[in-house]
Each structure stands twice: as structure tokens, then as C-alpha cells.
Design an enzyme around this catalytic site. Sequence first.
Site, PDB file in Angstrom:
ATOM      1  N   ARG A  59       0.793  -1.200  -0.063  1.00 36.45           N
ATOM      2  CA  ARG A  59       0.034   0.206  -0.097  1.00 36.45           C
ATOM      3  C   ARG A  59       0.861   1.197   0.061  1.00 36.45           C
ATOM      4  O   ARG A  59       0.496   2.270  -0.646  1.00 36.45           O
ATOM      5  CB  ARG A  59      -0.956   0.123   1.056  1.00 36.45           C
ATOM      6  CG  ARG A  59      -2.102  -0.963   1.059  1.00 36.45           C
ATOM      7  CD  ARG A  59      -3.072  -0.811   2.200  1.00 36.45           C
ATOM      8  NE  ARG A  59      -4.224  -2.021   2.147  1.00 36.45           N
ATOM      9  CZ  ARG A  59      -5.017  -1.974   2.780  1.00 36.45           C
ATOM     10  NH1 ARG A  59      -5.088  -0.915   3.838  1.00 36.45           N
ATOM     11  NH2 ARG A  59      -5.688  -2.947   3.018  1.00 36.45           N
ATOM     12  N   ASP A 163     -15.661   9.125   9.797  1.00 35.55           N
ATOM     13  CA  ASP A 163     -14.563   8.218   9.534  1.00 35.55           C
ATOM     14  C   ASP A 163     -13.252   8.971   9.476  1.00 35.55           C
ATOM     15  O   ASP A 163     -13.288  10.088   9.100  1.00 35.55           O
ATOM     16  CB  ASP A 163     -14.748   7.279   8.214  1.00 35.55           C
ATOM     17  CG  ASP A 163     -13.720   6.029   8.256  1.00 35.55           C
ATOM     18  OD1 ASP A 163     -14.783   5.068   8.530  1.00 35.55           O
ATOM     19  OD2 ASP A 163     -12.670   6.279   8.195  1.00 35.55           O
TER      20      ASP A 163
HETATM   21  C1  LIG Z   1     -13.496  -2.254   8.562  1.00 37.14           C
HETATM   22  S1  LIG Z   1     -14.225  -0.703   8.308  1.00 37.14           S
HETATM   23  C2  LIG Z   1     -15.870  -0.781   9.405  1.00 37.14           C
HETATM   24  C3  LIG Z   1     -16.913  -0.049   8.525  1.00 37.14           C
HETATM   25  C4  LIG Z   1     -18.545  -0.550   9.345  1.00 37.14           C
HETATM   26  N1  LIG Z   1     -18.524   0.160  10.388  1.00 37.14           N
HETATM   27  C5  LIG Z   1     -18.748  -1.750   9.049  1.00 37.14           C
HETATM   28  O1  LIG Z   1     -18.877  -2.296  10.120  1.00 37.14           O
HETATM   29  O2  LIG Z   1     -19.140  -2.304   8.129  1.00 37.14           O
HETATM   30  C6  LIG Z   1     -13.574   0.079   9.676  1.00 37.14           C
HETATM   31  C7  LIG Z   1     -13.274   1.872   9.531  1.00 37.14           C
HETATM   32  O3  LIG Z   1     -12.709   2.243  10.865  1.00 37.14           O
HETATM   33  C8  LIG Z   1     -12.245   3.416  10.429  1.00 37.14           C
HETATM   34  N2  LIG Z   1     -11.228   3.792  11.273  1.00 37.14           N
HETATM   35  C9  LIG Z   1      -9.995   3.234  11.891  1.00 37.14           C
HETATM   36  N3  LIG Z   1      -9.415   3.708  12.694  1.00 37.14           N
HETATM   37  C10 LIG Z   1     -10.135   4.929  13.206  1.00 37.14           C
HETATM   38  C11 LIG Z   1     -10.221   5.829  13.976  1.00 37.14           C
HETATM   39  N4  LIG Z   1      -9.045   5.986  14.684  1.00 37.14           N
HETATM   40  N5  LIG Z   1     -11.068   6.910  13.876  1.00 37.14           N
HETATM   41  C12 LIG Z   1     -12.132   6.690  13.098  1.00 37.14           C
HETATM   42  N6  LIG Z   1     -12.301   5.727  12.142  1.00 37.14           N
HETATM   43  C13 LIG Z   1     -11.288   4.899  11.986  1.00 37.14           C
HETATM   44  C14 LIG Z   1     -11.431   3.151   8.971  1.00 37.14           C
HETATM   45  O4  LIG Z   1     -11.080   4.295   8.434  1.00 37.14           O
HETATM   46  C15 LIG Z   1     -12.446   2.160   8.249  1.00 37.14           C
HETATM   47  O5  LIG Z   1     -13.138   2.930   7.348  1.00 37.14           O
END
Ligand SMILES: C[S@@+](CC[C@H](N)C(=O)[O-])C[C@H]1O[C@@H](n2cnc3c(N)ncnc32)[C@H](O)[C@@H]1O
Length: 297
Positions: A59, A163
Site C-alpha cells: 500500500r 470516519d
Molecule cells: C472495517 S471498516 C468498518 C466499517 C463499518 N463500520 C462496518 O462495520 O461495516 C473500519 C473503519 O474504521 C475506520 N477507522 C479506523 N481507525 C479509526 C479511527 N481512529 N477513528 C475513526 N475511524 C477509524 C477506518 O477508516 C475504516 O473505514
Amino acid sequence: MTSRTSLSAAADSAADMADSLVGAEFAFSTQDFDRIRLLLRQHTGISLSEAKRSMVYSRLARRLRATGRPSFSAYLEGLRAGAPEWEYFVNALTTNLTYFYREGHHFQILADFLKRRAAEQRGQLLQIWCAAASSGEEAWSLAMTAAEAFATLAPPVRILATDLDTQVLATAKRGVYRPDQLSKVPEALVRRYFCEEPDGGFSVRPELRALVAFRPLNLLDPVWPVRSPMDAVFCRNVLIYFDRTTQLRVVERIATLMPPGALLFVGHSENFSQGQRHFVLQGRTVYARAGMQRQPA
Ligand SMILES: C[S@@+](CC[C@H](N)C(=O)[O-])C[C@H]1O[C@@H](n2cnc3c(N)ncnc32)[C@H](O)[C@@H]1O
């Protein structure tokens, strides 16, 4: 039994293999990897395991090419939170897997809860926070659930979708999905809540868009731009990326935004024993904020 020598030999050869990424386009040392892990953990809470080494390489190699850096150490040299490259660095390392109506049982629970809560709150708007919205499928599923629950395109619900990753958030806000991305949305709901675009994509209807606000938000930031008390919080499949201490801190802060009886939805693999002080288990991976319910006047 495996001997200590053969174990350390195996560890060495794993390290060699990883370092053999060196033989790829850019040298990528253990030191580079550890610096990246530390930076990411400090600023986003995301803990990357050793197993993510080749993912990180591939990445970020793209970012090295895009920025014309000759090596990982040159790339990392000026990288600080707030630097122009920072946002790309973070966006490149998040995991954004999501889909419409993921963990479908949550949406039925939410529909019943919203109707009950609306009756109790008599005309007040209900607030939902979608705290790791990724590319928007979760937030739009929440909006459709609210519209279906109240049988109107203008339900008494507002959704804040946030996000850390600004790139996926732009996709979420755009609200246009390919037919294959809508495979989990029943046909009737696609017809009701999406408009077909000339290129074959499906765009979220304007009425549904009016229910959702998208904002960047890092759950690790000391201040969250989240004002109202939240009747429901979806914080799903993000806590798993954090270590226990960070999980606990985030859950405790979310609890402060939730009045008694409000619901917290987490992912199926999120171990939630740490939230027990503030929450009571309500159903599979659904928790109610503990405390005295205010009686409606
Ligand atoms: C696997 S996705 C989950 C999406 C959705 N909530 C679901 O369950 O389908 C995880 C998301 O968490 C976000 N994320 C990771 N660390 C974060 C942080 N410190 N603050 C806010 N968002 C975060 C990532 O950018 C990503 O889009």
C-alpha cells in the site's frame, strides 16, 4: 517437539523473507515497518500486527511512487501528523471493508428501537452516530432502516456518519454504488431509495441524503465534533483494530454521549467485556446505556 534453535531459525527466515521485499522495488527494513506501526498506532489507534508487513509494503509503495520518494526511509523522513502527505498515509493503511445491511439483525433491532424511542420522545429528532462509516454503506442502511420504520422519506431521525479515512468518506458522501455493491439490498428498497444513473450506477435519493451528515473524525482525537446526545451509536468493526486500553477509552467516551436507554451496536467479533460498567447487554452485540431512564413528562 520443535527445538529453540529451529524456532529461532524459522523466525530468522521469516524476517529474511520479509526483508526480501527488499528485492522488490523498494528496500523495506524492519526498522521502517516498526516506524510506520508506531506512527499509525500513536495517531489512529490502529495496531498493525507483524502479519501486515507485506500489506503495508504494497500500500505504501504506491505512495512512494506517487511522491517520487526513492526509499521508505526517505518517505518517512518528513512524515508528521498534519504534513500534506499524512492524510494519504493514513488513508492507505486503513481497512475499509463494509457492505449494506452488514450484521442484518442490528437493523431490525434499530427499527423497533427507533419507533419506541420516537413515541417516548414525542416529536424530538432521534440522533444516530455511525462512528466508522467507511464508504457509506452502513450509514445509508441506517437511513433506509429509519425511512422504513416510519414509512416515510422524512423520518424523525438524523445520522452523523464519521470516519478517519477522508477518501472513503468522500465515496460515502457521493452515495453512488455499483449494482454488485447493492446485492444485499432488497430489490424493492433499491427502487425506493436509489436513482439509476446513466452509467448503470445507483445514486442515493436526495430525501435520504437529507438525513445524513458526513464528517471526518478520528476516534483518538481529544475532541469529537459530536454535539447532541446520541440515541444510537454504531461503532462496528473498528474497535478490533485498537489495543485494549484504546478500546476502553473510546467506549468510555462514547458512553458519555449516550443518555440512559440509548443503544450501542458493535461488531460481531468485538469483545465488549470492558464496557460492562456503562452498558447492559440487550441482544447479540447490542448494548443499552445503563442508568435511570428519564420518564417522559
Ligand atoms: C472495517 S471498516 C468498518 C466499517 C463499518 N463500520 C462496518 O462495520 O461495516 C473500519 C473503519 O474504521 C475506520 N477507522 C479506523 N481507525 C479509526 C479511527 N481512529 N477513528 C475513526 N475511524 C477509524 C477506518 O477508516 C475504516 O473505514
